[in-house]
Scaffold this active site. Structure first.
Site, PDB file in Angstrom:
ATOM      1  NE  ARG A   1     -30.579 -21.440  -2.151  1.00 38.91           N
ATOM      2  CZ  ARG A   1     -31.386 -22.500  -2.137  1.00 38.91           C
ATOM      3  NH1 ARG A   1     -31.316 -23.392  -1.193  1.00 38.91           N
ATOM      4  NH2 ARG A   1     -32.270 -22.669  -3.085  1.00 38.91           N
TER       5      ARG A   1
ATOM      6  CG  HIS B   1     -35.071 -22.197   2.726  1.00 35.42           C
ATOM      7  ND1 HIS B   1     -34.129 -23.189   2.537  1.00 35.42           N
ATOM      8  CD2 HIS B   1     -36.276 -22.805   2.720  1.00 35.42           C
ATOM      9  CE1 HIS B   1     -34.748 -24.351   2.410  1.00 35.42           C
ATOM     10  NE2 HIS B   1     -36.046 -24.154   2.517  1.00 35.42           N
TER      11      HIS B   1
END
Length: 195
Positions: free
Chosen positions: A35, A38
Site C-alpha cells: 500500500r 502504491h
C-alpha cells in the site's frame, strides 16, 4: 464490511506486483509495503520500510477492536478512510522549544490516553514529542518527511522499542503514513476471512 476495489486500483496493483516481488513478506508486512509503494509509486519503499509482523498483528487487532487513531496533521487524517481520527493541530500553539506539531501531540495524548495508533507523516517534531510521552501505543506509524530531523526521529523511534512502522530514508509524508494505516484497516480480520 468488505471494501469495493475500483478496477484502476486492481490494475495498478497488478502492474506493481509485476515489477516488485512482495511474496516473501508475511501478510501484514506485505499489505503495508504494497500500500505504501502504491501510494507513492516508489518501489524503493520495499527496502526502506522497517516493521515487525508481530507488532502489526497486535496493532491490527487493536485497530479493529476500536483503538483510537491519532494523526499529526489533517492531511494524514484525510487520507485515512473508514475511520475517524484525532488531530489536535488546530488547538495547538508553539512556544519556546515547542513546535505547534509537538504541542498537538501532547494535547492528543491527554485526550486519548494509552493504546492508540499514532500516525505521523509530516512533522519530525511530532514524532520526537510522542517519544517523550508515556503513550503506551498500539503502534506508531512514524513516517515524517524531510531533510531536517526526519531520519533522526525515525531512528529514535526504532531505538525506542515501541511497536512501529518507520523507514530509514528522508522519504515519507502524509500519503504514505495514511497508506500504512489503511493497509491495516483494509486487511481482513480472521472473522472476515471466514465469510
Amino acid at each position: 464490511m468488505n471494501r469495493v476495489v475500483h478496477p484502476i486500483e486492481v490494475e495498478s496493483y497488478r502492474r506493481m506486483r509485476a515489477r516488485l516481488d512482495t511474496s516473501h513478506f508475511p501478510p501484514l508486512t506485505r499489505a503495508v509495503v504494497e500500500r505504501v509503494v502504491h501510494s507513492a509509486a516508489d518501489l524503493d519503499y520495499a527496502g526502506d520500510l522497517v516493521m515487525d509482523e508481530a507488532d502489526l498483528e497486535k496493532a491490527h487487532a487493536a485497530l479493529h477492536a476500536g483503538a483510537p487513531v491519532v494523526v499529526d496533521v489533517a492531511m494524514v487524517g484525510a487520507g485515512i478512510t473508514r475511520r475517524e481520527t484525532v488531530c489536535r493541530l488546530k488547538d495547538a500553539e508553539s512556544g519556546p522549544g515547542l513546535t505547534r506539531s509537538a504541542h498537538a501531540i501532547r494535547l492528543a495524548h491527554e485526550q486519548v490516553g494509552p493504546g492508540a495508533l499514532w500516525v505521523i507523516g509530516n512533522a519530525p517534531t511530532a514524532l520526537e514529542e510522542l517519544l517523550t510521552l508515556d503513550a503506551d501505543p498500539a503502534l506508531v506509524i512514524g513516517l515524517p518527511v524531510g531533510f531536517v530531523g526526519a531520519v533522526e526521529s525515525k531512528a529514535a523511534l526504532r531505538e525506542s522499542g515501541l511497536p512501529a512502522v518507520s523507514n530509514v530514508s528522508e522519504k515519507g509524508g502524509s500519503a504514505v503514513a495514511a497508506a500504512a494505516l489503511n493497509a491495516l484497516l483494509y486487511h481482513p480480520t480472521s472473522a472476515e476471512e471466514k465469510l
